[in-house]
Scaffold this motif. Structure first.
Motif, mmCIF file in Angstrom:
data_model
loop_
_atom_site.group_PDB
_atom_site.id
_atom_site.type_symbol
_atom_site.label_atom_id
_atom_site.label_comp_id
_atom_site.label_asym_id
_atom_site.label_seq_id
_atom_site.Cartn_x
_atom_site.Cartn_y
_atom_site.Cartn_z
ATOM 1 N N LYS A 1 49.747 37.592 -12.763
ATOM 2 C CA LYS A 1 51.170 37.329 -12.950
ATOM 3 C C LYS A 1 51.369 35.957 -13.587
ATOM 4 C CE LYS A 1 52.611 39.923 -8.808
ATOM 5 N NZ LYS A 1 53.341 39.827 -7.520
ATOM 6 N N THR A 2 52.598 35.705 -14.029
ATOM 7 C CA THR A 2 52.920 34.399 -14.613
ATOM 8 C C THR A 2 52.625 33.275 -13.628
ATOM 9 O OG1 THR A 2 54.676 35.419 -15.934
ATOM 10 C CG2 THR A 2 54.740 33.021 -15.680
ATOM 11 N N ASP B 1 49.175 41.561 -9.814
ATOM 12 C CA ASP B 1 49.507 42.951 -9.529
ATOM 13 C C ASP B 1 48.189 43.698 -9.382
ATOM 14 O OD1 ASP B 1 52.326 42.769 -9.681
ATOM 15 O OD2 ASP B 1 52.211 42.748 -11.868
#
Length: 209
Positions: free
Chosen positions: A119-120, A190
């Motif tokens: 993820k970011t 994720d």
């Protein structure tokens, strides 16, 4: 020499089930001969009844992507190959192969393919924090003495960034490790896991109906 993993999940055309048992048996022999004589290491796993979108998994380990493509191409040219459709394919480069127990000598019954997408939030972490999370995850894995573990990178080869492969004879052990890893990385990645059961290719094909 660098090695590659390929995890190909296949769905079988229902028309396959209408073929005679003799035709299925001959086709199963053909598939085994093709894979055995290809320049690859392979294992097959059943996902029958476990996943709606796939009925078996073909795991290939090879020294080149070209060998991987050639072996899959040969599979499609078999009779059985006309009745299968890939639903998901994971390809990755093996970074570290680890066997956490020297007492493991037999084939492990279960495999879990654990895919991760960063993820970011992960990219915004300081390097020290990233290393801390990696260390926690590795220490968690090492607590399972009867587990075989491979770490691979799939960035640029598939939609995932990391693929972890766990093999064990204890399905509860696999569930436990996935739960613990999820807890440690849920804010930063994720993840998805798919579990399958080891089955010899000829028996697997005959069991498809």
């Amino acid at each position: 020499m660098k090695k590659y993993h390929s995890f190909s999940f296949f769905k079988v055309d229902p028309k396959w089930r209408w073929m005679s048992d003799l035709a299925k048996e001959e086709s199963a022999k053909e598939v085994k001969n093709i894979l055995t004589n290809s320049n690859i290491i392979y294992n097959t796993y059943s996902t029958l009844g476990l996943h709606a979108d796939a009925e078996f998994l073909l795991h290939i380990i090879t020294n080149s992507l070209e060998n991987m493509q050639t072996s899959i191409s040969k599979l499609y040219f078999t009779v059985f190959g006309k009745y299968i459709l890939p639903t998901t394919i994971h390809t990755s480069t093996i970074i570290n192969e680890q066997q956490h127990s020297k007492n493991i000598t037999e084939q492990q019954k279960y495999i879990t393919v654990y895919t991760l997408i960063k993820k970011t939030k992960w990219y915004k972490l300081e390097k020290v924090k990233k290393n801390e999370i990696r260390k926690i995850c590795l220490e968690t894995i090492k607590k399972y003495n009867n587990l075989i573990f491979d770490y691979s990178i799939s960035t640029g080869l598939s939609k995932y960034d990391i693929i972890l492969i766990f093999k064990s004879n204890n399905i509860l052990e696999l569930q436990s490790i996935i739960n613990k890893l999820n807890y440690n990385i849920i804010d930063y990645m994720d993840m998805n896991s798919t579990t399958a059961i080891k089955e010899e290719i000829q028996k697997l094909i005959m069991n498809l109906g």
